[in-house]
Design a protein around this motif. Structure first.
Motif, short mmCIF file in Angstrom:
data_model
loop_
_atom_site.label_atom_id
_atom_site.label_comp_id
_atom_site.label_asym_id
_atom_site.label_seq_id
_atom_site.Cartn_x
_atom_site.Cartn_y
_atom_site.Cartn_z
N ALA A 156 0.81 -1.22 0.00
CA ALA A 156 0.00 0.00 0.00
C ALA A 156 0.84 1.27 0.00
O ALA A 156 0.44 2.27 -0.54
CB ALA A 156 -0.93 0.00 1.20
N GLY A 157 2.01 1.25 0.60
CA GLY A 157 2.82 2.46 0.69
C GLY A 157 4.28 2.13 0.49
O GLY A 157 4.63 1.10 -0.07
N ALA A 158 5.13 2.99 0.98
CA ALA A 158 6.57 2.79 0.84
C ALA A 158 7.06 1.67 1.77
O ALA A 158 8.09 1.06 1.52
CB ALA A 158 7.31 4.08 1.16
N ILE A 159 6.32 1.42 2.83
CA ILE A 159 6.68 0.37 3.78
C ILE A 159 5.55 -0.64 3.76
O ILE A 159 4.40 -0.29 4.02
CB ILE A 159 6.83 0.94 5.20
N PRO A 160 5.79 -1.85 3.48
CA PRO A 160 7.08 -2.40 3.08
C PRO A 160 7.30 -2.24 1.58
O PRO A 160 6.36 -2.03 0.83
CB PRO A 160 6.90 -3.89 3.41
N SER A 161 8.54 -2.39 1.17
CA SER A 161 8.82 -2.42 -0.27
C SER A 161 8.31 -3.75 -0.80
O SER A 161 8.05 -4.68 -0.03
CB SER A 161 10.33 -2.30 -0.51
N SER A 162 8.17 -3.86 -2.10
CA SER A 162 7.70 -5.12 -2.70
C SER A 162 8.62 -6.27 -2.31
O SER A 162 8.16 -7.37 -1.99
CB SER A 162 7.65 -5.01 -4.22
N GLU A 163 9.92 -6.02 -2.31
CA GLU A 163 10.90 -7.06 -1.95
C GLU A 163 10.75 -7.48 -0.49
O GLU A 163 10.75 -8.67 -0.16
CB GLU A 163 12.32 -6.55 -2.20
N GLU A 164 10.59 -6.52 0.39
CA GLU A 164 10.43 -6.81 1.82
C GLU A 164 9.12 -7.57 2.06
O GLU A 164 9.08 -8.52 2.85
CB GLU A 164 10.43 -5.51 2.62
N LEU A 165 8.06 -7.20 1.37
CA LEU A 165 6.78 -7.88 1.51
C LEU A 165 6.89 -9.34 1.08
O LEU A 165 6.43 -10.24 1.77
CB LEU A 165 5.71 -7.16 0.69
N ARG A 166 7.54 -9.61 -0.04
CA ARG A 166 7.72 -11.00 -0.52
C ARG A 166 8.55 -11.82 0.48
O ARG A 166 8.25 -12.96 0.75
CB ARG A 166 8.41 -11.06 -1.88
N ARG A 167 9.59 -11.22 1.03
CA ARG A 167 10.43 -11.90 2.02
C ARG A 167 9.59 -12.29 3.24
O ARG A 167 9.72 -13.39 3.76
CB ARG A 167 11.59 -11.00 2.41
N TRP A 168 8.75 -11.37 3.69
CA TRP A 168 7.91 -11.66 4.86
C TRP A 168 6.87 -12.71 4.54
O TRP A 168 6.64 -13.61 5.34
CB TRP A 168 7.26 -10.38 5.35
N GLU A 169 6.24 -12.64 3.37
CA GLU A 169 5.23 -13.64 3.00
C GLU A 169 5.84 -15.04 2.91
O GLU A 169 5.15 -16.03 3.11
CB GLU A 169 4.59 -13.27 1.65
N ARG A 170 7.12 -15.13 2.62
CA ARG A 170 7.79 -16.42 2.49
C ARG A 170 8.68 -16.74 3.70
O ARG A 170 9.56 -17.58 3.62
CB ARG A 170 8.63 -16.43 1.21
N CYS A 171 8.41 -16.11 4.82
CA CYS A 171 9.30 -16.23 5.98
C CYS A 171 9.45 -17.66 6.49
O CYS A 171 10.48 -18.00 7.07
CB CYS A 171 8.85 -15.32 7.11
N PHE A 172 8.48 -18.52 6.27
CA PHE A 172 8.60 -19.91 6.73
C PHE A 172 9.24 -20.82 5.69
O PHE A 172 9.59 -21.95 5.98
CB PHE A 172 7.22 -20.48 7.09
N ILE A 173 9.37 -20.33 4.47
CA ILE A 173 9.87 -21.16 3.38
C ILE A 173 11.35 -20.89 3.10
O ILE A 173 12.15 -21.81 2.95
CB ILE A 173 9.02 -20.95 2.11
N ASP A 174 11.71 -19.62 2.99
CA ASP A 174 13.09 -19.24 2.63
C ASP A 174 14.02 -19.25 3.82
O ASP A 174 13.66 -19.05 4.92
CB ASP A 174 13.10 -17.88 1.97
#
Length: 174
Positions: A156-174
């Motif tokens: 939605a905004g500058a926080i989180p960045s797209s990259e940071e959002l993807r990292r968080w969504e995959r926090c249990f996998i990566d």
């Protein structure tokens, strides 16, 4: 639909009472997916709050950051996240191999009816801690459900960045 309880409920009544409450609601409500666990419940629109919360999200991957206003219009039949209790219905349940396959993840699989289950990963909700590794049951369930995990289209905004959002969504996998 979203529900929240203060952590005092868990402290006063225990994990078993919380689990029973979630199962009772799950038996009565129609769902494709759902989850119950620890979450940050805060007003992200206040100045500085979102940036601070994102610091904690990365450190404690078992904490959810519910954003129901955006999630409701985008989720569809995807699974929003893996949590202490992950509720699954059709079509994901069948596509993931059903209750029998989900038992191989190490969590307790409780059948609510022939088309819906609750996967309970630990005896009580846990925040996890990146410094000590992600709990194995969370990683295994997330990996099993990876093709059906929701990915937010755009932050939605500058926080989180797209990259940071993807990292968080995959926090249990990566």
């Amino acid at each position: 639909m979203g529900f929240w309880l203060p952590t005092e409920y868990l402290t006063e009544h225990g994990a078993e009472a919380l689990r029973e409450l979630v199962l009772e609601l799950g038996r009565e409500l129609p769902f494709n997916s759902g989850h119950a666990g620890l979450a940050f419940n805060c007003e992200l629109d206040l100045v500085g709050v979102e940036a601070e919360v994102w610091k904690w999200c990365h450190r404690y991957p078992g904490m959810d950051l519910p954003r129901m206003s955006r999630l409701a219009s985008q989720l569809g039949t995807k699974v929003s996240t893996v949590s202490w209790m992950t509720l699954l219905g059709e079509p994901v349940l069948s596509a993931a191999g059903g209750a029998a396959q989900l038992r191989s993840t190490g969590g307790a699989v409780l059948e609510l009816d022939s088309e819906r289950v609750a996967v309970v990963l630990t005896s009580e909700p846990k925040a996890g801690n990146k410094e000590h590794g992600v709990p194995a049951a969370y990683r295994k369930l997330a990996t099993t459900l990876e093709p059906w995990l929701f990915h937010e289209r755009q932050p939605a905004g500058a926080i989180p960045s797209s990259e940071e959002l993807r990292r968080w969504e995959r926090c249990f996998i990566d």
